[in-house]
Design a protein around this motif. Structure first.
Motif, PDB file in Angstrom:
ATOM      1  N   PRO A   1      -4.223  -4.798  -0.328  1.00 30.27           N
ATOM      2  CA  PRO A   1      -3.547  -3.588   0.161  1.00 30.27           C
ATOM      3  C   PRO A   1      -2.944  -3.757   1.558  1.00 30.27           C
ATOM      4  CG  PRO A   1      -5.917  -3.314   0.354  1.00 30.27           C
ATOM      5  CD  PRO A   1      -5.687  -4.679  -0.251  1.00 30.27           C
TER       6      PRO A   1
ATOM      7  N   MET B   1       0.810  -1.223   0.000  1.00 28.48           N
ATOM      8  CA  MET B   1       0.000   0.000   0.000  1.00 28.48           C
ATOM      9  C   MET B   1       0.839   1.266   0.000  1.00 28.48           C
ATOM     10  SD  MET B   1      -3.384   0.412   2.275  1.00 28.48           S
ATOM     11  CE  MET B   1      -2.656   1.578   3.415  1.00 28.48           C
ATOM     12  N   THR B   2       2.099   1.160   0.403  1.00 26.72           N
ATOM     13  CA  THR B   2       2.930   2.360   0.399  1.00 26.72           C
ATOM     14  C   THR B   2       3.827   2.429  -0.840  1.00 26.72           C
ATOM     15  OG1 THR B   2       4.470   1.215   1.870  1.00 26.72           O
ATOM     16  CG2 THR B   2       2.921   2.724   2.889  1.00 26.72           C
ATOM     17  N   MET B   3       3.581   1.543  -1.805  1.00 28.13           N
ATOM     18  CA  MET B   3       4.338   1.646  -3.054  1.00 28.13           C
ATOM     19  C   MET B   3       3.642   2.637  -3.975  1.00 28.13           C
ATOM     20  SD  MET B   3       5.524  -2.349  -3.600  1.00 28.13           S
ATOM     21  CE  MET B   3       7.025  -2.176  -4.531  1.00 28.13           C
ATOM     22  N   GLN B   4       4.436   3.387  -4.699  1.00 24.73           N
ATOM     23  CA  GLN B   4       3.926   4.430  -5.589  1.00 24.73           C
ATOM     24  C   GLN B   4       4.466   4.195  -6.994  1.00 24.73           C
ATOM     25  OE1 GLN B   4       5.736   7.711  -3.547  1.00 24.73           O
ATOM     26  NE2 GLN B   4       4.052   7.972  -2.091  1.00 24.73           N
ATOM     27  N   PRO B   5       3.652   4.010  -8.021  1.00 29.30           N
ATOM     28  CA  PRO B   5       2.192   3.951  -7.999  1.00 29.30           C
ATOM     29  C   PRO B   5       1.688   2.728  -7.226  1.00 29.30           C
ATOM     30  CG  PRO B   5       3.040   4.187 -10.256  1.00 29.30           C
ATOM     31  CD  PRO B   5       4.199   3.917  -9.387  1.00 29.30           C
ATOM     32  N   LEU B   6       0.444   2.802  -6.754  1.00 27.55           N
ATOM     33  CA  LEU B   6      -0.178   1.701  -6.027  1.00 27.55           C
ATOM     34  C   LEU B   6      -0.297   0.482  -6.940  1.00 27.55           C
ATOM     35  CD1 LEU B   6      -1.753   0.885  -3.409  1.00 27.55           C
ATOM     36  CD2 LEU B   6      -3.831   1.559  -4.629  1.00 27.55           C
TER      37      LEU B   6
ATOM     38  N   THR C   1      -1.525  -3.438  -8.036  1.00 27.95           N
ATOM     39  CA  THR C   1      -2.727  -4.226  -7.794  1.00 27.95           C
ATOM     40  C   THR C   1      -2.408  -5.257  -6.711  1.00 27.95           C
ATOM     41  OG1 THR C   1      -2.096  -5.804  -9.494  1.00 27.95           O
ATOM     42  CG2 THR C   1      -3.529  -4.000 -10.159  1.00 27.95           C
TER      43      THR C   1
END
Lengths: 343, 343
Positions: free
Chosen positions: A95, A85-90, A92
């Motif tokens: 979460p 959930m803290t990866m950017q971009p989110l 799939t």
């Protein structure tokens, strides 16, 4: 089955994180240990078959296994998608925020012992492990959850892989794979197949979807890689995010682990652009368990402070300052800033 | 001065974010509007000097300004460092989480009107604005906070830049620059110099540290750029992060703004890898104010859900899925996932 203390991520199939407060303990109570399930809780007939390229196909009851020499090991398990959930971009996927991790004492029979009895042939290449849990893979055909290990790994007694029937001294609970699961120390959790009922000795590579489609690092800029061992990571358990603390002395605490590699050191930074200082690291909970660490912080000033911790393992690997992004969001061991309020 | 409703980031100099709940309102109450200060609250003698390359150096009292034709405008101000804390790696600087934004009605005299009276010479190039606030810059020499604008921008009546003495119908408070501040609509907050007491018409570039050292996009892979206008961004105000909501119909709400550019549309995604669907967007609060948007969500299932919103401005600019990292952590307008629990 009491799930009320867990931080729920999905109701059905049930997926939940360990509450942060429970991660302060050396061992995570079973009822608070994170749960990752791909399908509904399955029926299991209490039998384990070993088949395929073996000299002697075998079937064991759980009772048979309980009468073999047992091993008990504390093992830190972490979900490969923990911190997605803290990866950017989110990416799939489920979460997971960052507490899909826990350490329990697992009891079972060494896999190597059981495997040996079935006499794998010289042509054996991989050992596949199947759970009783099943369902459509991503809306497609019906499959059982299944994962494989190279035969060298599976047959290696020193890898301490267990056919585990007990967790923290009690028979496995349904959420943790009752009555039997694989337990692969130092690997991300997906390797530790729950509700295990079939072991297949294979002469060819296993290509079930949880082996070749899920649990793959799909890098943007280099060749894809299978997800295997855990990565070095430190977790701050005290203070909790958003905590209010007073100026004076405060002991920052946490856990650190690194798959099968020991932790060499933990460093703490209590100021955005500031210095990293060494924490005191306790001996680990065995070769596959996390260690406690502590850092005595002299808190001054008032306002929001951002605390970070990072671990270094015995091979010199440390944590990145930003996640290594991959499409399915695995292996996030980036340093995680924790904001608190000093007043 | 009541600061108790703010989310404090630093005690001294005082820096604080707007509480998320206050961002539901069309206008942000003054006592809840975010505050960014670089130095301690200064003394201000109530006078404004205009000097430098002008035909007629002038001095105005606040009372003089109050007797000139006034303009009132709702303006959305956002700190250039807002969202710094969610950038990876964590940049240096105040750890703003994402609510260093607010919209107030600002009243003052158009800068263009006042500037015209001083008769800037044809050689004028930049207009520098100085605050009464001062202190050592990053531990170095003593400076006043100062920023400049190109003369074309400053003299452009249609840019609606104000010498503002009132906020939400009341005289400025100390935290917001009493008795006088610059207000540059559509630019990040650093341009709106607080405690304004001196305007200098310059024939050469202004190179004060807040112009050329801070508030610079230091990109890793391309030429540095000054921070100027705000960037397109949508903010979710309902639900709040961590909220528990029930299955059924739920209206997701928020704000959207884009510097000096109108908002064209807002889209919402209620499922990690899922579809982006259009929200209903209300008319903006004037040319420099945010707009409200709403999305009617039919909530099903149970567990953690991750909601995201993104805005598109009239020029077709939208928000990135990951922040555009820069060393000092400015301009983070990345889509911000909000996790909630459905039960």
């Amino acid at each position: 089955m009491d799930r009320s203390g867990l931080v729920r991520v999905k109701a059905e199939p049930f997926n939940a994180e360990t509450p942060l407060a429970a991660l302060r303990e050396p061992l995570t109570p079973t009822s608070l240990h994170y749960v990752r399930s791909n399908f509904a809780l399955p029926a299991h007939d209490g039998m384990l078959a070993i088949e395929g390229a073996v000299g002697r196909p075998l079937t064991f009851s759980i009772n048979d296994l309980r009468h073999m020499p047992e091993t008990t090991l504390p093992v830190t398990l972490e979900c490969a998608g923990n911190g997605r959930m803290t990866m950017q971009p989110l990416p799939t996927g489920e979460p997971w925020s960052g507490t899909a991790v826990g350490t329990a004492e697992w009891t079972g029979v060494p896999l190597a012992t059981v495997l040996e009895r079935a006499k794998p042939g010289p042509e054996a290449r991989e050992i596949a492990f199947y759970g009783a849990d099943h369902g459509p893979y991503k809306g497609g055909p019906e499959v059982h959850f299944g994962r494989s290990l190279p035969v060298e790994t599976a047959a290696d007694a020193s890898a301490d892989i267990l056919l585990a029937y007990a967790m923290n001294g009690e028979p496995l609970t349904a959420d943790h794979g009752a009555p039997l699961r694989l337990l692969v120390p130092g690997w991300y959790g997906m390797a530790s197949v729950k509700w295990l009922n079939r072991i297949e000795v294979r002469t060819e590579r296993f290509n079930g979807p949880y082996q070749v489609r899920s649990y793959i690092y799909e890098w943007a800029d280099r060749e894809h890689q299978p997800v295997t061992h855990g990565r070095v990571r430190a977790l701050i358990t005290d203070p909790v995010p958003g905590a209010t603390i007073s100026p004076g002395r405060y002991t920052i605490r946490g856990k650190a682990w690194a798959g099968t590699t020991p932790i060499r050191s933990v460093e703490v930074c209590t100021d955005g652009g500031g210095e990293w200082l060494p924490a005191d690291v306790e001996p680990a909970l065995g070769p596959y368990g996390w260690c406690d660490w502590a850092f005595s912080w002299v808190v001054s000033g008032a306002g929001r402070r951002v605390i970070r911790a990072r671990a270094v393992d015995a091979e010199g690997c440390t944590q990145p300052d930003a996640p290594e992004w991959n499409r399915l969001g695995y292996g996030n061991n980036a340093v995680l800033p924790v904001a608190i309020d000093v007043r």
